[in-house]
Motif scaffolding. Structure first.
Motif, short mmCIF file in Angstrom:
data_model
loop_
_atom_site.label_atom_id
_atom_site.label_comp_id
_atom_site.label_asym_id
_atom_site.label_seq_id
_atom_site.Cartn_x
_atom_site.Cartn_y
_atom_site.Cartn_z
N GLU A 47 -65.37 12.52 39.93
CA GLU A 47 -66.85 12.72 40.91
C GLU A 47 -66.43 12.70 42.19
OE1 GLU A 47 -69.24 9.71 39.32
OE2 GLU A 47 -69.72 10.68 37.39
N HIS A 48 -65.44 11.65 42.46
CA HIS A 48 -65.22 11.66 44.18
C HIS A 48 -64.30 12.96 44.34
CE1 HIS A 48 -63.61 9.77 47.64
NE2 HIS A 48 -62.58 10.36 47.51
N LEU A 49 -63.57 13.38 43.73
CA LEU A 49 -62.67 14.72 43.84
C LEU A 49 -63.91 15.95 44.03
CD1 LEU A 49 -59.50 14.32 42.02
CD2 LEU A 49 -59.74 14.07 44.46
N SER A 50 -64.65 15.92 43.15
CA SER A 50 -65.81 17.04 43.28
C SER A 50 -66.62 16.91 44.43
CB SER A 50 -66.79 16.93 42.01
OG SER A 50 -66.20 17.07 40.67
N VAL A 51 -66.94 15.71 44.84
CA VAL A 51 -67.67 15.80 46.51
C VAL A 51 -66.77 16.01 47.40
CG1 VAL A 51 -68.64 14.10 47.81
CG2 VAL A 51 -69.33 14.03 45.65
N LYS A 52 -65.61 15.61 47.44
CA LYS A 52 -64.53 15.81 48.40
C LYS A 52 -64.41 17.36 48.60
CE LYS A 52 -60.23 13.90 50.11
NZ LYS A 52 -59.20 12.88 49.97
N ASP A 53 -64.07 17.91 47.35
CA ASP A 53 -64.00 19.36 47.22
C ASP A 53 -65.14 20.25 47.81
OD1 ASP A 53 -61.53 19.42 46.09
OD2 ASP A 53 -62.06 19.65 44.21
N ARG A 54 -66.23 19.77 47.31
CA ARG A 54 -67.59 20.57 48.00
C ARG A 54 -67.59 20.35 49.50
NH1 ARG A 54 -70.23 18.21 43.56
NH2 ARG A 54 -71.14 16.50 44.96
#
Length: 105
Positions: A47-54
């Motif tokens: 989830e953290h990586l998804s937010v960071k990618d966004r």
């Protein structure tokens, strides 16, 4: 004659109790708690990586827009530079004509 019905009901209840106990036993403390913790951590990390990618995608879009604005600005500056060169050429030509006509008087 009530006894056979009672016996069948008791057998059914006994089987149901056994089944429920087996279900409860299967729900007991998982043997792989560290694995579950690791899985939960991976989910949070994902989830953290998804937010960071966004956010990185937003940043790239902003940089793209910024680069477009800079290209436009540089193009405008070069246009102004070219116009100033033309004005200087015209003024030099006027000064040269003006000096030539005064010396020719």
């Amino acid at each position: 004659m009530v006894e056979p019905e009672l016996g069948a009901a008791m057998a059914h209840l006994k089987q149901r109790i056994r089944q429920i106990r087996e279900e409860i036993d299967s729900l007991e403390e998982p043997r792989d708690v560290p694995g579950m913790i690791q899985s939960a951590n991976l989910i949070r990390s994902n989830e953290h990586l998804s937010v960071k990618d966004r956010k990185k995608s937003e940043l790239l879009a902003a940089y793209d827009e910024y680069a477009g604005q800079l290209e436009s600005l540089v193009s405008t500056v070069f246009g102004i530079r070219d116009e100033l060169k033309e004005i200087l050429k015209e003024q030099s030509a006027l000064i040269a004509r003006s000096g030539a006509s005064k010396s020719g008087d």
